[in-house]
Write a protein that holds these residues in place. Structure first.
Motif, PDB file in Angstrom:
ATOM      1  N   HIS A   1       0.881  -1.164   0.000  1.00 16.42           N
ATOM      2  CA  HIS A   1       0.000   0.000   0.000  1.00 16.42           C
ATOM      3  C   HIS A   1       0.914   1.208   0.000  1.00 16.42           C
ATOM      4  CE1 HIS A   1      -3.693   2.206   1.835  1.00 16.42           C
ATOM      5  NE2 HIS A   1      -3.310   2.708   0.684  1.00 16.42           N
ATOM      6  N   ALA A   2       1.012   1.826  -1.154  1.00 21.30           N
ATOM      7  CA  ALA A   2       1.923   2.950  -1.322  1.00 21.30           C
ATOM      8  C   ALA A   2       1.152   4.125  -1.899  1.00 21.30           C
ATOM      9  CB  ALA A   2       3.064   2.568  -2.263  1.00 21.30           C
ATOM     10  N   THR A   3       1.547   5.311  -1.509  1.00 17.30           N
ATOM     11  CA  THR A   3       0.906   6.507  -2.048  1.00 17.30           C
ATOM     12  C   THR A   3       1.951   7.592  -2.236  1.00 17.30           C
ATOM     13  OG1 THR A   3      -0.864   8.129  -1.772  1.00 17.30           O
ATOM     14  CG2 THR A   3       0.275   7.402   0.237  1.00 17.30           C
ATOM     15  N   ARG A   4       1.696   8.441  -3.216  1.00 17.05           N
ATOM     16  CA  ARG A   4       2.511   9.642  -3.401  1.00 17.05           C
ATOM     17  C   ARG A   4       1.685  10.881  -3.106  1.00 17.05           C
ATOM     18  NH1 ARG A   4       4.546  11.466  -7.676  1.00 17.05           N
ATOM     19  NH2 ARG A   4       2.937  10.775  -9.103  1.00 17.05           N
TER      20      ARG A   4
ATOM     21  N   GLU B   1      -1.363  16.572  -5.507  1.00 11.41           N
ATOM     22  CA  GLU B   1      -0.170  16.426  -6.329  1.00 11.41           C
ATOM     23  C   GLU B   1       0.760  15.413  -5.688  1.00 11.41           C
ATOM     24  OE1 GLU B   1       1.872  19.864  -7.651  1.00 11.41           O
ATOM     25  OE2 GLU B   1       0.041  20.993  -8.013  1.00 11.41           O
ATOM     26  N   GLY B   2       1.318  14.547  -6.509  1.00 16.35           N
ATOM     27  CA  GLY B   2       2.193  13.500  -6.009  1.00 16.35           C
ATOM     28  C   GLY B   2       3.545  14.031  -5.551  1.00 16.35           C
ATOM     29  N   GLY B   3       4.081  13.373  -4.539  1.00 18.43           N
ATOM     30  CA  GLY B   3       5.405  13.725  -4.026  1.00 18.43           C
ATOM     31  C   GLY B   3       6.219  12.452  -3.851  1.00 18.43           C
ATOM     32  N   ASP B   4       6.982  12.398  -2.775  1.00 13.07           N
ATOM     33  CA  ASP B   4       7.752  11.187  -2.477  1.00 13.07           C
ATOM     34  C   ASP B   4       6.796  10.067  -2.104  1.00 13.07           C
ATOM     35  OD1 ASP B   4      10.164  12.451  -2.917  1.00 13.07           O
ATOM     36  OD2 ASP B   4      10.399  13.039  -0.816  1.00 13.07           O
ATOM     37  N   ILE B   5       7.234   8.855  -2.346  1.00 23.37           N
ATOM     38  CA  ILE B   5       6.383   7.706  -2.055  1.00 23.37           C
ATOM     39  C   ILE B   5       6.376   7.417  -0.560  1.00 23.37           C
ATOM     40  CG2 ILE B   5       8.136   5.910  -2.350  1.00 23.37           C
ATOM     41  CD1 ILE B   5       5.814   4.429  -3.969  1.00 23.37           C
ATOM     42  N   GLU B   6       5.216   7.106  -0.061  1.00 26.89           N
ATOM     43  CA  GLU B   6       5.046   6.712   1.332  1.00 26.89           C
ATOM     44  C   GLU B   6       4.484   5.290   1.338  1.00 26.89           C
ATOM     45  OE1 GLU B   6       1.827   7.490   4.870  1.00 26.89           O
ATOM     46  OE2 GLU B   6       2.332   9.188   3.575  1.00 26.89           O
TER      47      GLU B   6
ATOM     48  N   LEU C   1       5.194   7.023 -12.310  1.00 23.56           N
ATOM     49  CA  LEU C   1       6.131   7.367 -11.245  1.00 23.56           C
ATOM     50  C   LEU C   1       5.963   6.490 -10.006  1.00 23.56           C
ATOM     51  CD1 LEU C   1       8.488   9.180 -10.749  1.00 23.56           C
ATOM     52  CD2 LEU C   1       6.941  10.936  -9.913  1.00 23.56           C
ATOM     53  N   THR C   2       4.730   6.269  -9.568  1.00 21.33           N
ATOM     54  CA  THR C   2       4.513   5.413  -8.392  1.00 21.33           C
ATOM     55  C   THR C   2       5.001   3.999  -8.684  1.00 21.33           C
ATOM     56  OG1 THR C   2       2.620   6.737  -7.696  1.00 21.33           O
ATOM     57  CG2 THR C   2       2.797   4.514  -6.777  1.00 21.33           C
ATOM     58  N   LEU C   3       4.673   3.481  -9.841  1.00 21.87           N
ATOM     59  CA  LEU C   3       5.104   2.135 -10.224  1.00 21.87           C
ATOM     60  C   LEU C   3       6.628   2.052 -10.269  1.00 21.87           C
ATOM     61  CD1 LEU C   3       3.924  -0.611 -10.974  1.00 21.87           C
ATOM     62  CD2 LEU C   3       3.883   0.146 -13.358  1.00 21.87           C
ATOM     63  N   GLU C   4       7.266   3.060 -10.817  1.00 24.49           N
ATOM     64  CA  GLU C   4       8.724   3.087 -10.878  1.00 24.49           C
ATOM     65  C   GLU C   4       9.330   3.088  -9.468  1.00 24.49           C
ATOM     66  OE1 GLU C   4      11.206   6.680 -12.172  1.00 24.49           O
ATOM     67  OE2 GLU C   4      11.253   5.358 -13.935  1.00 24.49           O
ATOM     68  N   MET C   5       8.739   3.857  -8.558  1.00 24.34           N
ATOM     69  CA  MET C   5       9.246   3.913  -7.185  1.00 24.34           C
ATOM     70  C   MET C   5       9.077   2.566  -6.475  1.00 24.34           C
ATOM     71  SD  MET C   5       7.989   7.660  -5.947  1.00 24.34           S
ATOM     72  CE  MET C   5       8.778   9.150  -6.508  1.00 24.34           C
ATOM     73  N   ILE C   6       7.974   1.873  -6.733  1.00 25.42           N
ATOM     74  CA  ILE C   6       7.772   0.542  -6.148  1.00 25.42           C
ATOM     75  C   ILE C   6       8.798  -0.436  -6.722  1.00 25.42           C
ATOM     76  CG2 ILE C   6       6.182  -1.420  -5.991  1.00 25.42           C
ATOM     77  CD1 ILE C   6       3.894   0.691  -5.924  1.00 25.42           C
TER      78      ILE C   6
ATOM     79  N   HIS D   1      14.065  -3.492  -6.201  1.00 26.13           N
ATOM     80  CA  HIS D   1      15.480  -3.636  -6.584  1.00 26.13           C
ATOM     81  C   HIS D   1      16.390  -3.372  -5.391  1.00 26.13           C
ATOM     82  CE1 HIS D   1      15.115  -4.404 -10.850  1.00 26.13           C
ATOM     83  NE2 HIS D   1      14.320  -3.368 -11.006  1.00 26.13           N
ATOM     84  N   ALA D   2      16.054  -2.377  -4.575  1.00 27.47           N
ATOM     85  CA  ALA D   2      16.865  -2.056  -3.402  1.00 27.47           C
ATOM     86  C   ALA D   2      16.866  -3.197  -2.389  1.00 27.47           C
ATOM     87  CB  ALA D   2      16.356  -0.768  -2.743  1.00 27.47           C
ATOM     88  N   ARG D   3      15.840  -4.042  -2.442  1.00 25.80           N
ATOM     89  CA  ARG D   3      15.782  -5.228  -1.581  1.00 25.80           C
ATOM     90  C   ARG D   3      16.352  -6.448  -2.283  1.00 25.80           C
ATOM     91  NH1 ARG D   3      14.113  -0.938   0.086  1.00 25.80           N
ATOM     92  NH2 ARG D   3      13.600  -0.726   2.272  1.00 25.80           N
TER      93      ARG D   3
END
Length: 142
Positions: A62-65, A71-76, A101-106, A111-113
């Motif tokens: 469950h992620a939101t920007r 307006e979207g910002g950093d992902i939470e 953008l949200t999909l890219e951040m997810i 990848h970071a994991r």
């Protein structure tokens, strides 16, 4: 456009089957973690999962920007994935690809994991003139 709140229309079923065929061909029998983006992708993910042939584990994020703004910002991450992604193939499933953008951040989070691979599938891509990210989903229904 498909209304996800109702049973799948013929178009929705056709697109889910088309995506499933491509996903099945791509992954073969490799186990996949299907990471469902809440809450919009619940039904599309169910339609897709019922058509996939490889072993899979299901999890959600469950992620939101937007966090109370328009307006979207950093992902939470309100709820991050709970399954260990390290060394695993991850398929992120969302309902709509807008600018990406949200999909890219997810995907970056996965990848970071240290996921072995990260791909995404969406049933609908919005057509518009706004710029999108340079990483569209691998699997797009319509």
């Amino acid at each position: 456009m498909i209304d996800w709140r109702t049973p799948p229309t013929e178009d929705g079923q056709v697109q889910a089957q088309r995506i499933a065929q491509a996903v099945n061909e791509y992954y073969g029998q490799r186990e996949v973690i299907m990471l469902i983006v809440m809450t919009g992708a619940v039904l599309p993910a169910a339609w897709l999962a019922s058509r996939l042939k490889m072993p899979m584990m299901l999890d959600f994020v469950h992620a939101t920007r937007y966090a109370g703004t328009t307006e979207g910002g950093d992902i939470e991450f309100r709820v991050p994935p709970r399954i260990n992604l390290q060394g695993r193939d991850v398929l992120v499933v969302d309902d709509i690809y807008d600018i990406g953008l949200t999909l890219e951040m997810i995907e970056d989070y996965c990848h970071a994991r240290h996921a072995a691979s990260v791909n995404s599938a969406v049933l609908v891509r919005k057509i518009h003139d706004r710029p999108t990210t340079d990483r569209p989903p691998r699997f797009i229904g319509m």
